[in-house]
Design an enzyme around this catalytic site. Structure first.
Site, short mmCIF file in Angstrom:
data_model
loop_
_atom_site.label_atom_id
_atom_site.label_comp_id
_atom_site.label_asym_id
_atom_site.label_seq_id
_atom_site.Cartn_x
_atom_site.Cartn_y
_atom_site.Cartn_z
N ILE A 69 0.88 -1.16 0.00
CA ILE A 69 0.00 0.00 0.00
C ILE A 69 0.92 1.21 0.00
CG2 ILE A 69 -0.22 0.01 2.51
CD1 ILE A 69 -3.12 1.07 2.10
N VAL A 71 1.26 5.72 -1.16
CA VAL A 71 0.79 6.99 -1.73
C VAL A 71 2.00 7.74 -2.25
CG1 VAL A 71 -0.31 9.20 -1.18
CG2 VAL A 71 -1.22 7.08 -0.20
N GLU A 103 2.78 -7.23 6.75
CA GLU A 103 4.11 -7.04 7.32
C GLU A 103 4.48 -5.59 7.10
OE1 GLU A 103 5.75 -11.35 5.81
OE2 GLU A 103 6.29 -9.53 4.74
N ASN A 108 8.77 1.98 10.26
CA ASN A 108 7.75 2.74 9.54
C ASN A 108 6.60 3.09 10.48
OD1 ASN A 108 5.93 3.85 7.75
ND2 ASN A 108 6.27 2.31 6.16
N TYR A 115 -2.18 1.31 10.49
CA TYR A 115 -2.70 -0.04 10.69
C TYR A 115 -3.36 -0.19 12.05
CZ TYR A 115 0.40 -0.82 6.69
OH TYR A 115 1.03 -0.74 5.47
#
Length: 150
Positions: A69, A71, A103, A108, A115
């Protein structure tokens, strides 16, 4: 308002560019293109005919794994990752998925915060899982339970 577009072998090039720019060790283009086979779903987020984000997920039985995922750097900080995650989880619910896995690099913190905001919980730490420019980095395995009784 951004538009969510299903990716396929004909329209994935802008999304692949975002994938490459978002990872120190991106997938090869052929691996990315393999994500348009039966068990995968890949979507892009489009704003004014420009792809600004993407996600790729693998579906097996009643489980889904969020493979990627991201952006585009120029569009970060606008809540677009939340739009992508909401779309992904709606797809999971519609597909009667019970468990969602992912994962994430332990460093990060922005992604981990995203999440956790959606209810993912860390389950395991994988030592030295990701390559970095200076060696290796740990990964956190996270899971979200949907539509399931444990």
């Amino acid at each position: 308002m951004p538009n969510v577009l299903k990716l396929n072998a004909h329209n994935y090039h802008q999304a692949y560019s975002i994938h490459c720019n978002g990872h120190s060790h991106p997938w090869s283009e052929s691996v990315f293109a393999d994500c348009f086979t039966d068990n995968y779903q890949a979507y892009a987020l489009q704003h004014d005919d420009t792809v600004v984000g993407l996600y790729v997920a693998l579906y097996v039985l009643d489980e889904a794994t969020l493979m990627d995922i991201g952006v585009d750097a120029a569009y970060r900080g606008r809540g677009l990752s939340r739009v992508l995650m909401s779309h992904f989880l709606a797809q999971c619910t519609a597909s009667d998925i019970h468990y969602v896995w992912l994962e994430v690099r332990a460093s990060n913190l922005a992604a981990i915060g995203l999440y956790e905001a959606f209810g993912f919980e860390p389950l395991e730490r994988r030592k030295g899982y990701y390559e970095t420019q200076d060696g290796r980095e740990d990964a956190l395995m996270m899971r979200l339970t949907l539509n399931a009784t444990e």
